[in-house]
Design a protein around this motif. Structure first.
Motif, PDB file in Angstrom:
ATOM      1  N   ASP A  22      47.672  37.096  40.929  1.00  0.00           N
ATOM      2  CA  ASP A  22      46.974  37.671  40.547  1.00  0.00           C
ATOM      3  C   ASP A  22      45.559  36.321  41.252  1.00  0.00           C
ATOM      4  O   ASP A  22      44.553  36.590  40.453  1.00  0.00           O
ATOM      5  CB  ASP A  22      47.039  37.071  38.484  1.00  0.00           C
ATOM      6  CG  ASP A  22      47.811  38.303  38.399  1.00  0.00           C
ATOM      7  OD1 ASP A  22      48.561  38.879  39.070  1.00  0.00           O
ATOM      8  OD2 ASP A  22      48.117  38.033  37.339  1.00  0.00           O
ATOM      9  N   TYR A  23      45.825  35.555  42.135  1.00  0.00           N
ATOM     10  CA  TYR A  23      43.844  34.540  42.463  1.00  0.00           C
ATOM     11  C   TYR A  23      43.597  35.927  42.486  1.00  0.00           C
ATOM     12  O   TYR A  23      43.299  37.082  43.504  1.00  0.00           O
ATOM     13  CB  TYR A  23      45.268  33.946  43.831  1.00  0.00           C
ATOM     14  CG  TYR A  23      43.710  33.418  43.873  1.00  0.00           C
ATOM     15  CD1 TYR A  23      43.756  31.948  43.774  1.00  0.00           C
ATOM     16  CD2 TYR A  23      42.487  33.547  44.725  1.00  0.00           C
ATOM     17  CE1 TYR A  23      42.421  31.314  43.815  1.00  0.00           C
ATOM     18  CE2 TYR A  23      41.526  33.124  45.091  1.00  0.00           C
ATOM     19  CZ  TYR A  23      41.532  31.959  44.419  1.00  0.00           C
ATOM     20  OH  TYR A  23      40.138  30.665  44.711  1.00  0.00           O
ATOM     21  N   GLY A  24      41.886  35.749  42.169  1.00  0.00           N
ATOM     22  CA  GLY A  24      40.938  36.738  42.304  1.00  0.00           C
ATOM     23  C   GLY A  24      41.161  37.743  41.556  1.00  0.00           C
ATOM     24  O   GLY A  24      40.039  38.562  40.357  1.00  0.00           O
ATOM     25  N   VAL A  50      41.313  43.269  45.278  1.00  0.00           N
ATOM     26  CA  VAL A  50      40.372  44.495  45.055  1.00  0.00           C
ATOM     27  C   VAL A  50      40.266  43.638  42.923  1.00  0.00           C
ATOM     28  O   VAL A  50      39.217  44.671  42.366  1.00  0.00           O
ATOM     29  CB  VAL A  50      41.646  45.325  44.384  1.00  0.00           C
ATOM     30  CG1 VAL A  50      41.620  46.516  45.569  1.00  0.00           C
ATOM     31  CG2 VAL A  50      42.743  45.468  43.036  1.00  0.00           C
ATOM     32  N   GLY A  51      40.378  42.865  43.853  1.00  0.00           N
ATOM     33  CA  GLY A  51      40.242  41.966  41.526  1.00  0.00           C
ATOM     34  C   GLY A  51      38.246  41.185  41.869  1.00  0.00           C
ATOM     35  O   GLY A  51      37.770  41.357  42.709  1.00  0.00           O
ATOM     36  N   PRO A  52      37.988  40.725  40.513  1.00  0.00           N
ATOM     37  CA  PRO A  52      35.931  40.913  40.570  1.00  0.00           C
ATOM     38  C   PRO A  52      35.871  39.252  40.689  1.00  0.00           C
ATOM     39  O   PRO A  52      34.830  39.227  40.831  1.00  0.00           O
ATOM     40  CB  PRO A  52      36.531  41.544  38.885  1.00  0.00           C
ATOM     41  CG  PRO A  52      37.415  40.443  38.092  1.00  0.00           C
ATOM     42  CD  PRO A  52      38.424  41.513  39.242  1.00  0.00           C
ATOM     43  N   ALA A  53      37.044  38.502  41.134  1.00  0.00           N
ATOM     44  CA  ALA A  53      36.940  36.919  41.469  1.00  0.00           C
ATOM     45  C   ALA A  53      37.137  37.434  42.223  1.00  0.00           C
ATOM     46  O   ALA A  53      38.291  35.960  42.563  1.00  0.00           O
ATOM     47  CB  ALA A  53      37.391  36.126  40.279  1.00  0.00           C
ATOM     48  N   LEU A 256      40.330  42.156  30.933  1.00  0.00           N
ATOM     49  CA  LEU A 256      40.731  43.348  32.381  1.00  0.00           C
ATOM     50  C   LEU A 256      42.343  42.914  32.129  1.00  0.00           C
ATOM     51  O   LEU A 256      43.262  44.162  32.751  1.00  0.00           O
ATOM     52  CB  LEU A 256      40.901  42.253  34.094  1.00  0.00           C
ATOM     53  CG  LEU A 256      39.688  43.012  34.387  1.00  0.00           C
ATOM     54  CD1 LEU A 256      39.287  41.928  35.796  1.00  0.00           C
ATOM     55  CD2 LEU A 256      39.042  43.503  34.648  1.00  0.00           C
ATOM     56  N   ASP A 257      43.580  41.855  31.565  1.00  0.00           N
ATOM     57  CA  ASP A 257      44.749  41.937  31.741  1.00  0.00           C
ATOM     58  C   ASP A 257      45.519  41.197  29.525  1.00  0.00           C
ATOM     59  O   ASP A 257      44.530  40.176  29.412  1.00  0.00           O
ATOM     60  CB  ASP A 257      45.460  40.888  32.636  1.00  0.00           C
ATOM     61  CG  ASP A 257      46.644  41.070  32.945  1.00  0.00           C
ATOM     62  OD1 ASP A 257      46.637  42.142  33.581  1.00  0.00           O
ATOM     63  OD2 ASP A 257      47.165  40.264  32.021  1.00  0.00           O
ATOM     64  N   PRO A 258      46.077  42.100  29.829  1.00  0.00           N
ATOM     65  CA  PRO A 258      47.076  41.025  28.097  1.00  0.00           C
ATOM     66  C   PRO A 258      47.392  40.252  28.425  1.00  0.00           C
ATOM     67  O   PRO A 258      47.829  39.644  27.266  1.00  0.00           O
ATOM     68  CB  PRO A 258      47.991  42.858  27.789  1.00  0.00           C
ATOM     69  CG  PRO A 258      48.266  43.135  29.344  1.00  0.00           C
ATOM     70  CD  PRO A 258      47.118  43.320  29.675  1.00  0.00           C
ATOM     71  N   LEU A 259      47.784  39.851  29.374  1.00  0.00           N
ATOM     72  CA  LEU A 259      48.347  38.358  29.963  1.00  0.00           C
ATOM     73  C   LEU A 259      47.111  37.664  29.552  1.00  0.00           C
ATOM     74  O   LEU A 259      46.510  37.579  31.142  1.00  0.00           O
ATOM     75  CB  LEU A 259      49.459  38.706  31.095  1.00  0.00           C
ATOM     76  CG  LEU A 259      50.287  37.171  31.674  1.00  0.00           C
ATOM     77  CD1 LEU A 259      51.215  37.374  29.558  1.00  0.00           C
ATOM     78  CD2 LEU A 259      50.548  37.311  32.620  1.00  0.00           C
ATOM     79  N   THR A 260      47.069  36.749  28.620  1.00  0.00           N
ATOM     80  CA  THR A 260      46.030  35.827  28.590  1.00  0.00           C
ATOM     81  C   THR A 260      46.277  34.562  28.512  1.00  0.00           C
ATOM     82  O   THR A 260      46.865  33.588  29.098  1.00  0.00           O
ATOM     83  CB  THR A 260      45.048  36.157  27.493  1.00  0.00           C
ATOM     84  OG1 THR A 260      45.635  36.312  26.010  1.00  0.00           O
ATOM     85  CG2 THR A 260      44.005  37.164  27.807  1.00  0.00           C
TER      86      THR A 260
END
Length: 287
Positions: A22-24, A50-53, A256-260
């Motif tokens: 999940d880098y990005g 395609v990530g926002p970061a 964006l993600d439930p994994l926090t």
């Protein structure tokens, strides 16, 4: 005079891949991954183009961090599920302009309602975006939410990797554990099942896979991550992959993600002396 037999030399440590996904996806996740790479506590990360970061600055920062590590692989985290948008214009199915949620994509593949050519075109475009950011092909290609393993998706995925990144290896998710242990985790057992077909297709295509996988667990439950990591390393062979999701929580991640919060638990453990001792005790190295 009796002479003691010389002791056998110690076995060399097994080199495994510890890969942060999940880098990005968010700046906080990016910072946590770079921190662990620079500490020598990760030796692989996969990038969501395609990530926002993700962009030139975040790619350059990752390259700078990996240069401080003896060998850090950088791969593509192929993304085909919501809430992210495709890079190709004609991707189908869509859900409000975004990729479908993973249950819908999985079900469509099981019902043979996907077009592998459309999947291949999107993966090829993501590989091209990776090349543009990093100046080279990815070292490996895996998939967000294990989408690369889904029926029909895997065909398009392998087609694109074979053509656009033929030297890359791809990630399968079958564990190297006795059946009794595998039966304790329904999620991991399902990944084993999907990986069986994926491995066969990859072998026919001449695309290399990791020999074993670990790292899946129930993220909704509070867990002892150190105990989990001990189980992940148990019996993991040379070049086996352990997946992880370290990160610092920020607003973008939450949206964006439930994994926090579990990402911060993982980061804290991987940065700890306990993790370094565990690697040594298991005769495992990331170097």
């Amino acid at each position: 005079m009796n002479h003691a037999a010389p002791s056998a030399p110690p076995a060399p440590p097994a080199r495994i891949w510890l890969c942060a996904d999940d880098y990005g996806i968010s700046p906080g996740v990016n910072r946590a991954i770079r921190d662990l790479i620079e500490r020598g506590r990760l030796n692989a990360t996969s990038v969501m183009v395609v990530g926002p970061a993700i962009g030139r600055d975040e790619a350059a920062a990752l390259l700078a961090s990996s240069a401080k590590s003896p060998r850090c692989a950088i791969g593509l985290h192929a993304t085909l599920t919501a809430p992210f948008q495709p890079l190709t214009m004609h991707f189908r199915p869509l859900a409000g302009g975004m990729f479908p949620p993973f249950p819908k994509l999985l079900r469509a593949g099981q019902l043979h309602r996907l077009d592998p050519e459309i999947i291949a075109a999107e993966i090829a475009r993501q590989i091209a975006a990776f090349r543009d950011l990093f100046g080279r092909a990815p070292d490996f290609v895996d998939g967000h939410q294990h989408a690369q393993l889904y029926p029909q998706v895997r065909d398009g995925f392998l087609m694109a990797v074979k053509e656009k990144a033929p030297q890359a290896w791809v990630r399968q998710a079958r564990r190297n554990q006795p059946l009794g242990k595998r039966l304790t985790s329904p999620k991991a057992l399902f990944l084993d099942y999907l990986s069986t077909q994926f491995r066969r297709r990859a072998a026919r295509a001449g695309v290399a896979c990791n020999p074993a996988f670990a790292g899946a667990y129930d993220y909704s439950r509070k867990v002892d991550y150190g105990a989990l990591m001990r189980s992940f390393l148990d019996g993991l062979p040379e070049r086996g992959v352990v997946m992880c999701h370290p990160g610092f929580v920020d607003d973008i991640l939450v949206s964006l993600d439930p994994l926090t919060s579990v990402r911060e638990v993982e980061h804290a453990y991987l940065a700890s002396d306990d993790f370094a001792r565990l690697l040594a005790a298991n005769n495992v190295t990331l170097a």
